[in-house]
Design a protein around this motif. Structure first.
Motif, PDB file in Angstrom:
ATOM      1  N   LEU A 214       0.834  -1.203   0.000  1.00 39.14           N
ATOM      2  CA  LEU A 214       0.000   0.000   0.000  1.00 39.14           C
ATOM      3  C   LEU A 214       0.870   1.255   0.000  1.00 39.14           C
ATOM      4  O   LEU A 214       0.622   2.194  -0.767  1.00 39.14           O
ATOM      5  N   VAL A 215       1.894   1.266   0.861  1.00 39.09           N
ATOM      6  CA  VAL A 215       2.783   2.428   0.921  1.00 39.09           C
ATOM      7  C   VAL A 215       3.499   2.618  -0.406  1.00 39.09           C
ATOM      8  O   VAL A 215       3.618   3.740  -0.913  1.00 39.09           O
ATOM      9  N   PHE A 216       3.936   1.528  -0.998  1.00 36.74           N
ATOM     10  CA  PHE A 216       4.645   1.634  -2.278  1.00 36.74           C
ATOM     11  C   PHE A 216       3.727   2.187  -3.366  1.00 36.74           C
ATOM     12  O   PHE A 216       4.159   3.008  -4.184  1.00 36.74           O
ATOM     13  N   SER A 217       2.472   1.753  -3.392  1.00 40.46           N
ATOM     14  CA  SER A 217       1.551   2.243  -4.422  1.00 40.46           C
ATOM     15  C   SER A 217       1.351   3.749  -4.300  1.00 40.46           C
ATOM     16  O   SER A 217       1.240   4.453  -5.313  1.00 40.46           O
ATOM     17  N   ARG A 218       1.331   4.241  -3.062  1.00 36.14           N
ATOM     18  CA  ARG A 218       1.173   5.685  -2.857  1.00 36.14           C
ATOM     19  C   ARG A 218       2.438   6.442  -3.293  1.00 36.14           C
ATOM     20  O   ARG A 218       2.350   7.514  -3.900  1.00 36.14           O
ATOM     21  N   ILE A 219       3.594   5.866  -2.983  1.00 36.89           N
ATOM     22  CA  ILE A 219       4.851   6.482  -3.416  1.00 36.89           C
ATOM     23  C   ILE A 219       4.923   6.504  -4.943  1.00 36.89           C
ATOM     24  O   ILE A 219       5.337   7.505  -5.545  1.00 36.89           O
ATOM     25  N   ALA A 220       4.491   5.415  -5.575  1.00 34.68           N
ATOM     26  CA  ALA A 220       4.513   5.343  -7.037  1.00 34.68           C
ATOM     27  C   ALA A 220       3.595   6.390  -7.652  1.00 34.68           C
ATOM     28  O   ALA A 220       3.926   6.990  -8.685  1.00 34.68           O
ATOM     29  N   SER A 221       2.453   6.632  -7.027  1.00 35.90           N
ATOM     30  CA  SER A 221       1.530   7.652  -7.537  1.00 35.90           C
ATOM     31  C   SER A 221       2.145   9.040  -7.435  1.00 35.90           C
ATOM     32  O   SER A 221       2.063   9.847  -8.361  1.00 35.90           O
ATOM     33  N   VAL A 222       2.798   9.322  -6.293  1.00 36.00           N
ATOM     34  CA  VAL A 222       3.469  10.607  -6.118  1.00 36.00           C
ATOM     35  C   VAL A 222       4.570  10.765  -7.164  1.00 36.00           C
ATOM     36  O   VAL A 222       4.744  11.833  -7.766  1.00 36.00           O
ATOM     37  N   GLN A 223       5.317   9.698  -7.386  1.00 38.58           N
ATOM     38  CA  GLN A 223       6.409   9.732  -8.368  1.00 38.58           C
ATOM     39  C   GLN A 223       5.901  10.082  -9.761  1.00 38.58           C
ATOM     40  O   GLN A 223       6.515  10.870 -10.489  1.00 38.58           O
ATOM     41  N   VAL A 224       4.764   9.515 -10.150  1.00 36.10           N
ATOM     42  CA  VAL A 224       4.220   9.755 -11.482  1.00 36.10           C
ATOM     43  C   VAL A 224       3.844  11.218 -11.660  1.00 36.10           C
ATOM     44  O   VAL A 224       4.131  11.826 -12.701  1.00 36.10           O
ATOM     45  N   PHE A 225       3.215  11.814 -10.660  1.00 35.14           N
ATOM     46  CA  PHE A 225       2.824  13.217 -10.784  1.00 35.14           C
ATOM     47  C   PHE A 225       4.044  14.151 -10.703  1.00 35.14           C
ATOM     48  O   PHE A 225       4.080  15.189 -11.369  1.00 35.14           O
TER      49      PHE A 225
ATOM     50  N   ARG B 151      13.070   5.589  -5.126  1.00 28.47           N
ATOM     51  CA  ARG B 151      11.963   5.429  -6.068  1.00 28.47           C
ATOM     52  C   ARG B 151      11.554   6.776  -6.659  1.00 28.47           C
ATOM     53  O   ARG B 151      11.319   6.894  -7.873  1.00 28.47           O
ATOM     54  N   LEU B 152      11.482   7.797  -5.827  1.00 30.21           N
ATOM     55  CA  LEU B 152      11.052   9.109  -6.301  1.00 30.21           C
ATOM     56  C   LEU B 152      12.062   9.727  -7.274  1.00 30.21           C
ATOM     57  O   LEU B 152      11.695  10.570  -8.106  1.00 30.21           O
ATOM     58  N   LEU B 153      13.327   9.315  -7.192  1.00 29.00           N
ATOM     59  CA  LEU B 153      14.324   9.812  -8.147  1.00 29.00           C
ATOM     60  C   LEU B 153      13.971   9.445  -9.585  1.00 29.00           C
ATOM     61  O   LEU B 153      14.430  10.087 -10.520  1.00 29.00           O
TER      62      LEU B 153
END
Length: 416
Positions: free
Chosen positions: A259-270, A319-321
């Motif tokens: 769940l945490v990873f999916s949220r991080i991935a969404s932030v990364q995309v935007f 991941r955010l990089l």
């Protein structure tokens, strides 16, 4: 005229948005559908993705040459849209019966069909829109950010749709394809819109010959570009294949980690969409070759950092990089292709130098890294992967020439 120009920009953006909405929905939820709905074993589900990759390897050279011969004509793009239109009916009414007849046969047919739309079709979409935006004096990166926004939207709404009805994902793809088809049909792009581009337009209108295509393979920069794509694009995907599982392993509850990873991935995309706005200006300053090298350095840091700095907040940072790396890579690819090679062959170079090389690399390194993860663990495997990245990026950089090396006259001679 300004209103018309703005309308065309939104047309291009909409085409990217609705195509990559399909892309994001399929790649995010197809694995769950194959496992939970089709009830396929991991080996047969893997065969679906293998069929997608192999079909793309066959399609890319064909699609590239055909699109370059078509120029700004929409026929091949239209074929991809037509395939997209039938994703919903195909999955709902044909895929399961084919799997019931023979699981291997159904997996191969299903994978091959999806590749017409995705693994193979994406090259047509990217190459056509890049050529069209260039003819319309738009920055590719400014339009491409809509694809990132689509990925974020798909991650947000797709989970809700899949829980309510797993088939709704694929019907949403069909609806997106309808809108994409309307946008493509209404798009009007002419090479004669801007007087300053008259020479480039004349070059675009000159028929592509076999000699033009063969000259691409005689250019050392093409082979350096292929190595660079394996070092960046291939390794990016290979790294991301298992990173979610690696990230989740640091949580006591794996589902909490997912769940945490999916949220991080969404932030990364935007975040990626935001960096996409700045990327064209930045790449114009430093050059496309340097942009690719910088993207490779960022990936190297991400992978190596994930091996040694494993606090959860640091893993999230790595991941955010990717939000920086992806815009650097995508914008630099397009600017390098149009700055170094005959612009009439941009689709061929993109599909062979980027997509084909990437698929070959993924086929090889997905297997290699799978063995390494099993034998020496994720952390040591990431150290090995970072070494692979460094080798390919350095080799590609040494072989590639910068776009400044190629003067206008030299490109004309090469194209003659």
């Amino acid at each position: 005229m300004n209103n018309l120009k703005q309308l065309k920009f939104w047309n291009f953006g909409g085409m990217y948005y609705f195509y990559f909405m399909v892309w994001a929905l399929i790649f995010a939820f197809l694995p769950f559908w194959l496992n939970n709905v089709a009830e396929l074993s991991t080996s047969v589900a893997g065969l679906v993705f293998s069929a997608m990759a192999v079909t793309a390897l066959i399609l890319e050279p064909i699609y590239g040459v055909v699109q370059d011969k078509l120029g700004l004509k929409k026929y091949l793009f239209g074929f991809v849209v037509l395939c997209l239109l039938f994703i919903g009916p195909f999955v709902q009414y044909a895929f399961i019966p084919l799997l019931e007849i023979n699981a291997i046969f159904g997996a191969i047919i299903g994978g091959a069909y999806l590749s017409l739309c995705l693994n193979g079709g994406v090259g047509v979409v990217e190459a056509y829109i890049e050529r069209s935006t260039r003819a319309s004096n738009y920055e590719y990166g400014h339009v491409r950010l809509f694809g990132s926004l689509a990925g974020g939207t798909a991650a947000f709404v797709g989970g809700i749709m899949f829980v309510r009805n797993p088939y709704s994902i694929f019907w949403a793809c069909t609806v997106s394809a309808v809108i994409l088809g309307v946008l493509l049909w209404t798009l009007r792009v002419k090479n004669t819109e801007n007087e300053p581009n008259a020479s480039a337009e004349k070059e675009e209108e000159t028929p592509v010959t076999k000699e033009n295509i063969m000259n691409v393979f005689k250019n050392r920069s093409f082979w350096g570009f292929c190595l660079m794509m394996i070092g960046i694009a291939t390794m990016f995907d290979v790294f991301d294949q298992q990173f979610p599982n690696y990230f989740a392993s640091f949580f006591d509850d794996a589902s909490r980690g997912e769940l945490v990873f999916s949220r991080i991935a969404s932030v990364q995309v935007f975040m990626e969409a935001g960096f996409m706005i700045l990327a064209p200006w930045f790449i114009n300053k430093i050059g496309a070759k340097n942009g690719l090298i910088l993207a490779g350095i960022v990936l190297f840091i991400r992978v190596l950092g994930s091996a040694f700095f494993t606090e959860i907040w640091m893993l999230a940072f790595w991941r955010l990089l990717a939000a920086v790396e992806m815009p650097l890579m995508l914008v630099s690819i397009m600017k390098y292709i149009t700055g170094v090679f005959d612009v009439r062959l941009s689709a061929t170079v993109y599909m062979l130098g980027f997509n084909f090389a990437k698929q070959v690399g993924i086929t090889v390194f997905s297997y290699v890294m799978g063995l390494l993860y099993a034998s020496i663990g994720f952390q040591n495997g990431y150290v090995a992967l970072s070494v692979f990245i460094l080798i390919f990026v350095i080799a590609g950089a040494l072989i590639m020439r910068s776009e400044s090396y190629y003067t206008k006259n030299e490109r004309d001679i090469a194209a003659a």
